[in-house]
Motif scaffolding. Structure first.
Motif, mmCIF file in Angstrom:
data_model
loop_
_atom_site.group_PDB
_atom_site.id
_atom_site.type_symbol
_atom_site.label_atom_id
_atom_site.label_comp_id
_atom_site.label_asym_id
_atom_site.label_seq_id
_atom_site.Cartn_x
_atom_site.Cartn_y
_atom_site.Cartn_z
ATOM 1 N N ALA A 107 69.389 42.804 20.903
ATOM 2 C CA ALA A 107 68.164 42.280 20.302
ATOM 3 C C ALA A 107 66.985 43.205 20.585
ATOM 4 C CB ALA A 107 67.876 40.887 20.832
ATOM 5 N N ALA A 108 66.885 43.697 21.805
ATOM 6 C CA ALA A 108 65.777 44.601 22.152
ATOM 7 C C ALA A 108 65.884 45.905 21.368
ATOM 8 C CB ALA A 108 65.785 44.873 23.653
ATOM 9 N N LYS A 109 67.094 46.434 21.245
ATOM 10 C CA LYS A 109 67.300 47.680 20.507
ATOM 11 C C LYS A 109 66.943 47.497 19.038
ATOM 12 C CE LYS A 109 70.823 51.212 19.834
ATOM 13 N NZ LYS A 109 72.210 51.590 20.117
ATOM 14 N N SER A 131 51.789 50.595 18.432
ATOM 15 C CA SER A 131 52.887 51.438 18.889
ATOM 16 C C SER A 131 53.030 51.428 20.405
ATOM 17 C CB SER A 131 52.711 52.865 18.378
ATOM 18 O OG SER A 131 51.573 53.457 18.974
ATOM 19 N N ALA A 132 52.053 50.903 21.116
ATOM 20 C CA ALA A 132 52.150 50.785 22.578
ATOM 21 C C ALA A 132 53.211 49.771 22.998
ATOM 22 C CB ALA A 132 50.798 50.404 23.160
ATOM 23 N N ILE A 133 53.654 48.945 22.086
ATOM 24 C CA ILE A 133 54.689 47.957 22.386
ATOM 25 C C ILE A 133 56.055 48.630 22.538
ATOM 26 C CG2 ILE A 133 55.875 45.914 21.472
ATOM 27 C CD1 ILE A 133 53.265 45.251 19.997
ATOM 28 N N ALA A 178 57.233 49.743 26.115
ATOM 29 C CA ALA A 178 57.532 48.579 26.954
ATOM 30 C C ALA A 178 58.918 48.029 26.623
ATOM 31 C CB ALA A 178 56.472 47.500 26.761
ATOM 32 N N ASN A 179 59.251 47.982 25.344
ATOM 33 C CA ASN A 179 60.573 47.503 24.944
ATOM 34 C C ASN A 179 61.675 48.481 25.321
ATOM 35 O OD1 ASN A 179 59.802 45.024 23.928
ATOM 36 N ND2 ASN A 179 59.451 45.810 21.874
ATOM 37 N N VAL A 180 61.386 49.770 25.254
ATOM 38 C CA VAL A 180 62.376 50.780 25.660
ATOM 39 C C VAL A 180 62.638 50.656 27.160
ATOM 40 C CG1 VAL A 180 62.765 53.253 25.924
ATOM 41 C CG2 VAL A 180 61.902 52.355 23.763
#
Length: 80
Positions: A20-22, A59-61, A64-66
């Motif tokens: 899901a994160a990917k 794009s700063a999100i 954090a997700n990576v």
């Protein structure tokens, strides 16, 4: 993400969260790239617009997700 909460998850749940994160990282990157290109096109046509800041700010999100993906991947690899 808390390391203790990750250790309580099953392998299937970890894989589900990682997938899901990917998916979210890729979708967000594609959408933000499209929006940025569209706003650049609009800026070329009508002049500079402050809307260019929106995709750059959002794009700063992505990092954090990576980081979250890397934590999940590390936990999955530690269980092998």
């Amino acid at each position: 993400m808390n390391q203790e909460s990750l250790s309580k998850l099953s392998n299937e749940e970890l894989l589900k969260k990682y997938t899901a994160a990917k998916t979210m990282v890729w979708l967000l990157a594609i959408v933000l790239t499209g929006v940025l290109l569209f706003f650049i096109y609009v800026s070329i046509q009508d002049g500079l617009t402050p809307l260019l800041a929106v995709p750059l700010a959002l794009s700063a999100i992505i990092p954090a997700n990576v980081k979250n993906m890397n934590i999940l991947k590390k936990e999955m690899d530690s269980r092998k």
